[in-house]
Design a protein around this motif. Structure first.
Motif, PDB file in Angstrom:
ATOM      1  N   CYS A 107       2.410 -13.825   8.404  1.00 49.23           N
ATOM      2  CA  CYS A 107       2.650 -12.854   9.341  1.00 49.23           C
ATOM      3  C   CYS A 107       2.847 -11.499   8.206  1.00 49.23           C
ATOM      4  CB  CYS A 107       3.851 -12.940  10.287  1.00 49.23           C
ATOM      5  SG  CYS A 107       3.631 -14.305  11.241  1.00 49.23           S
ATOM      6  N   ALA A 108       1.802 -10.673   8.050  1.00 51.03           N
ATOM      7  CA  ALA A 108       2.057  -9.753   7.053  1.00 51.03           C
ATOM      8  C   ALA A 108       1.675  -8.358   7.844  1.00 51.03           C
ATOM      9  CB  ALA A 108       0.867  -9.993   6.104  1.00 51.03           C
ATOM     10  N   ARG A 109       2.083  -7.469   7.079  1.00 51.66           N
ATOM     11  CA  ARG A 109       1.701  -6.024   7.557  1.00 51.66           C
ATOM     12  C   ARG A 109       0.281  -5.668   7.442  1.00 51.66           C
ATOM     13  NH1 ARG A 109       0.437  -3.027   3.234  1.00 51.66           N
ATOM     14  NH2 ARG A 109       1.052  -3.744   1.064  1.00 51.66           N
ATOM     15  N   ASP A 110      -0.074  -4.718   8.408  1.00 50.02           N
ATOM     16  CA  ASP A 110      -1.401  -4.117   8.322  1.00 50.02           C
ATOM     17  C   ASP A 110      -2.672  -5.346   8.301  1.00 50.02           C
ATOM     18  OD1 ASP A 110      -0.303  -1.596   7.822  1.00 50.02           O
ATOM     19  OD2 ASP A 110      -0.034  -1.958   5.580  1.00 50.02           O
ATOM     20  N   GLY A 111      -2.082  -6.408   9.075  1.00 47.77           N
ATOM     21  CA  GLY A 111      -3.257  -7.458   9.252  1.00 47.77           C
ATOM     22  C   GLY A 111      -3.718  -8.329   8.071  1.00 47.77           C
ATOM     23  N   LEU A 112      -2.931  -8.074   6.866  1.00 48.89           N
ATOM     24  CA  LEU A 112      -3.194  -8.679   5.756  1.00 48.89           C
ATOM     25  C   LEU A 112      -3.225 -10.314   5.412  1.00 48.89           C
ATOM     26  CD1 LEU A 112      -1.675  -6.393   3.178  1.00 48.89           C
ATOM     27  CD2 LEU A 112      -4.004  -6.191   3.814  1.00 48.89           C
ATOM     28  N   THR A 113      -4.198 -10.803   4.866  1.00 52.89           N
ATOM     29  CA  THR A 113      -4.144 -12.431   4.558  1.00 52.89           C
ATOM     30  C   THR A 113      -3.674 -12.285   3.126  1.00 52.89           C
ATOM     31  OG1 THR A 113      -6.211 -12.096   3.660  1.00 52.89           O
ATOM     32  CG2 THR A 113      -6.263 -12.610   5.709  1.00 52.89           C
ATOM     33  N   LEU A 114      -3.378 -13.736   2.728  1.00 51.39           N
ATOM     34  CA  LEU A 114      -2.839 -14.182   1.639  1.00 51.39           C
ATOM     35  C   LEU A 114      -3.505 -13.631   0.155  1.00 51.39           C
ATOM     36  CD1 LEU A 114      -0.330 -15.480   0.212  1.00 51.39           C
ATOM     37  CD2 LEU A 114      -1.511 -17.650   0.332  1.00 51.39           C
ATOM     38  N   VAL A 115      -4.760 -13.649   0.411  1.00 52.01           N
ATOM     39  CA  VAL A 115      -5.410 -13.069  -0.720  1.00 52.01           C
ATOM     40  C   VAL A 115      -5.868 -11.356  -0.847  1.00 52.01           C
ATOM     41  CG1 VAL A 115      -6.947 -15.150  -0.896  1.00 52.01           C
ATOM     42  CG2 VAL A 115      -7.838 -13.235   0.410  1.00 52.01           C
ATOM     43  N   GLU A 116      -5.243 -10.834   0.577  1.00 50.17           N
ATOM     44  CA  GLU A 116      -5.489  -9.535   0.453  1.00 50.17           C
ATOM     45  C   GLU A 116      -4.361  -8.888  -0.002  1.00 50.17           C
ATOM     46  OE1 GLU A 116      -8.897  -9.127   4.065  1.00 50.17           O
ATOM     47  OE2 GLU A 116      -6.758  -9.222   4.502  1.00 50.17           O
ATOM     48  N   ARG A 156      11.570  -8.394   9.577  1.00 49.97           N
ATOM     49  CA  ARG A 156      11.731  -7.981   8.063  1.00 49.97           C
ATOM     50  C   ARG A 156      10.489  -7.518   7.440  1.00 49.97           C
ATOM     51  NH1 ARG A 156      15.908 -10.692   4.923  1.00 49.97           N
ATOM     52  NH2 ARG A 156      15.227  -9.653   3.373  1.00 49.97           N
ATOM     53  N   VAL A 157       9.161  -7.622   8.231  1.00 45.42           N
ATOM     54  CA  VAL A 157       7.882  -7.294   7.963  1.00 45.42           C
ATOM     55  C   VAL A 157       7.659  -5.732   8.501  1.00 45.42           C
ATOM     56  CG1 VAL A 157       5.639  -8.043   8.001  1.00 45.42           C
ATOM     57  CG2 VAL A 157       7.292  -9.779   7.924  1.00 45.42           C
ATOM     58  N   ALA A 158       7.046  -4.882   7.247  1.00 42.11           N
ATOM     59  CA  ALA A 158       7.106  -3.687   7.934  1.00 42.11           C
ATOM     60  C   ALA A 158       5.971  -3.543   8.899  1.00 42.11           C
ATOM     61  CB  ALA A 158       6.431  -2.938   6.843  1.00 42.11           C
ATOM     62  N   GLY A 159       6.441  -2.876  10.097  1.00 43.10           N
ATOM     63  CA  GLY A 159       5.467  -2.418  11.006  1.00 43.10           C
ATOM     64  C   GLY A 159       5.225  -3.654  12.085  1.00 43.10           C
ATOM     65  N   LEU A 160       6.066  -4.820  12.113  1.00 40.64           N
ATOM     66  CA  LEU A 160       5.781  -5.627  12.902  1.00 40.64           C
ATOM     67  C   LEU A 160       6.641  -5.716  14.207  1.00 40.64           C
ATOM     68  CD1 LEU A 160       4.798  -9.238  11.443  1.00 40.64           C
ATOM     69  CD2 LEU A 160       3.512  -7.684  12.468  1.00 40.64           C
ATOM     70  N   VAL A 161       7.853  -5.463  13.910  1.00 40.18           N
ATOM     71  CA  VAL A 161       8.769  -5.190  14.982  1.00 40.18           C
ATOM     72  C   VAL A 161       9.247  -3.826  14.906  1.00 40.18           C
ATOM     73  CG1 VAL A 161      10.944  -5.983  16.186  1.00 40.18           C
ATOM     74  CG2 VAL A 161       9.311  -7.533  15.113  1.00 40.18           C
ATOM     75  N   GLU A 162       9.413  -3.013  16.054  1.00 33.34           N
ATOM     76  CA  GLU A 162       9.751  -1.576  16.085  1.00 33.34           C
ATOM     77  C   GLU A 162      11.340  -1.473  16.100  1.00 33.34           C
ATOM     78  OE1 GLU A 162       9.378   2.329  19.019  1.00 33.34           O
ATOM     79  OE2 GLU A 162       8.126   0.701  19.399  1.00 33.34           O
ATOM     80  N   GLY A 163      11.601  -0.589  15.056  1.00 36.39           N
ATOM     81  CA  GLY A 163      13.199  -0.512  15.012  1.00 36.39           C
ATOM     82  C   GLY A 163      13.888  -1.417  14.137  1.00 36.39           C
ATOM     83  N   ALA A 164      12.872  -2.678  13.726  1.00 33.18           N
ATOM     84  CA  ALA A 164      13.437  -3.513  12.532  1.00 33.18           C
ATOM     85  C   ALA A 164      13.258  -3.078  11.377  1.00 33.18           C
ATOM     86  CB  ALA A 164      12.911  -4.808  12.750  1.00 33.18           C
ATOM     87  N   PRO A 165      14.203  -3.677  10.151  1.00 28.20           N
ATOM     88  CA  PRO A 165      14.193  -3.005   8.724  1.00 28.20           C
ATOM     89  C   PRO A 165      12.793  -2.876   8.175  1.00 28.20           C
ATOM     90  CG  PRO A 165      15.396  -5.226   8.931  1.00 28.20           C
ATOM     91  CD  PRO A 165      15.111  -4.777  10.303  1.00 28.20           C
TER      92      PRO A 165
END
Length: 318
Positions: A107-116, A156-165
């Motif tokens: 579960c990554a920011r900006d829709g990224l995959t592991l290789v990206e 904890r992941v940027a942009g996934l949950v509004e108002g979270a760290p």
């Protein structure tokens, strides 16, 4: 005369309660009895230290088992990967319902995959197994040890949950847990087992009862009907491998068994903690029995040990 409901023990987390509710409803439908959930606080829920520091194996299980043995509940539901491989005196592993997706997910920011993920990206996991395989696949990432429930980790992941760290670039979780919580929309990649083998028993649930309740009676019959043969066989192989290695649920060990036709295939990996060395072995048995599945697990473990697995991580050398 009204019958007492079957008391179903569960941890109190949202995921555990969701899993247990599914089990309880299925047993009620199969057995024709009422059910009631009993929430039990475990050491793993109370202590926020790293799992490897508070004992790892069994920290989510012991209190539930004690509750079951005391008679505070009639059955207990666990994530099977949390169960120690040794049998629990007085208790029976009465049902393993059909296993769901075994894979780990990113579960990554900006829709990224592991290789990206860019070099230096911060990826969170509380699992030494995931951490080691992440380091093997992407040694240029920074792996961050995290704890907490699914929503805390996603936050904890940027942009996934509004108002979270949002202080991480990604987290790795189990597909099964996210599916049960209806959160698969957060997944940016289902990680191929060729890259990351799951934990032994991942994606499976375990339903335990007292030995005396495992034979005869409406509850025993419901549990027997709820048990899924192929799931029990695959889990038996994976757990036998783990047991022979004498590794707990926090060891960097992955395994995946599959039933295809009349055979069981087991693939396993043991990693060094830093991910620089990985040992993989695969074997097949042509017999669909629990004994054969367990023998397959032991065989794969012996091959791993013969190849030097004990030197890679904290395993007994024998």
């Amino acid at each position: 005369m009204a019958h007492s409901p079957v008391l179903v023990g569960t941890r109190g987390s949202a995921l555990a309660v969701t899993q247990t509710t599914t089990v309880a409803e299925s047993l009620a439908a199969l057995g024709g009895f009422g059910v009631e959930l009993v929430r039990v606080r475990t050491e793993g829920d109370v202590n926020r230290a790293a799992l490897s520091q508070i004992g790892g194996t069994g920290v989510f299980v012991a209190a539930l088992r004690e509750s079951l043995l005391r008679g505070d509940c009639d059955v207990a539901v666990h994530s099977l990967k949390d169960l120690p491989t040794a049998a629990a005196p007085g208790l029976a592993l009465a049902a393993i319902p059909e296993r769901v997706d075994v894979r780990d997910v990113l579960c990554a920011r900006d829709g990224l995959t592991l290789v990206e993920l860019p070099a230096g990206s911060k990826v969170g996991t509380g699992s030494p197994r995931r951490a080691a395989q992440l380091r093997a696949a992407r040694p240029d990432l920074e792996i961050v040890d995290i704890r907490g429930n699914v929503d805390t980790r996603l936050g904890r992941v940027a942009g996934l949950v509004e108002g979270a760290p949002g202080d991480l670039d990604a987290v790795v979780l189990a597909a099964a847990g996210l599916a049960r919580l209806g959160r698969l929309n957060m997944v940016t990649e289902f990680i191929d087992p060729a890259v990351m083998l799951p934990a032994p028993g991942q994606g499976a649930l375990a339903v335990e009862c007292r030995d005396e309740d495992a034979d005869g009676g409406a509850l025993a019959k419901a549990l027997e009907a709820y048990d899924h043969r192929d799931s029990r066989l695959t889990v038996a192989a994976e757990r036998a491998m783990l047991g022979r290695l004498e590794a707990g649920c926090t060891a960097p060990v992955g395994a995946l068994a599959r039933v295809a036709g009349e055979s069981i295939t087991l693939e396993a990996v043991v990693c060094s903690d830093d991910g620089t060395r990985l040992l993989r072995r695969t074997a097949v048995t042509g017999e669909l029995t629990e004994d054969a599945a367990r023998a397959l697990g032991v065989q794969v473990a012996e091959e791993l040990l013969a190849a030097g697995a004990a030197a890679l991580t904290d395993l007994p050398a024998s």
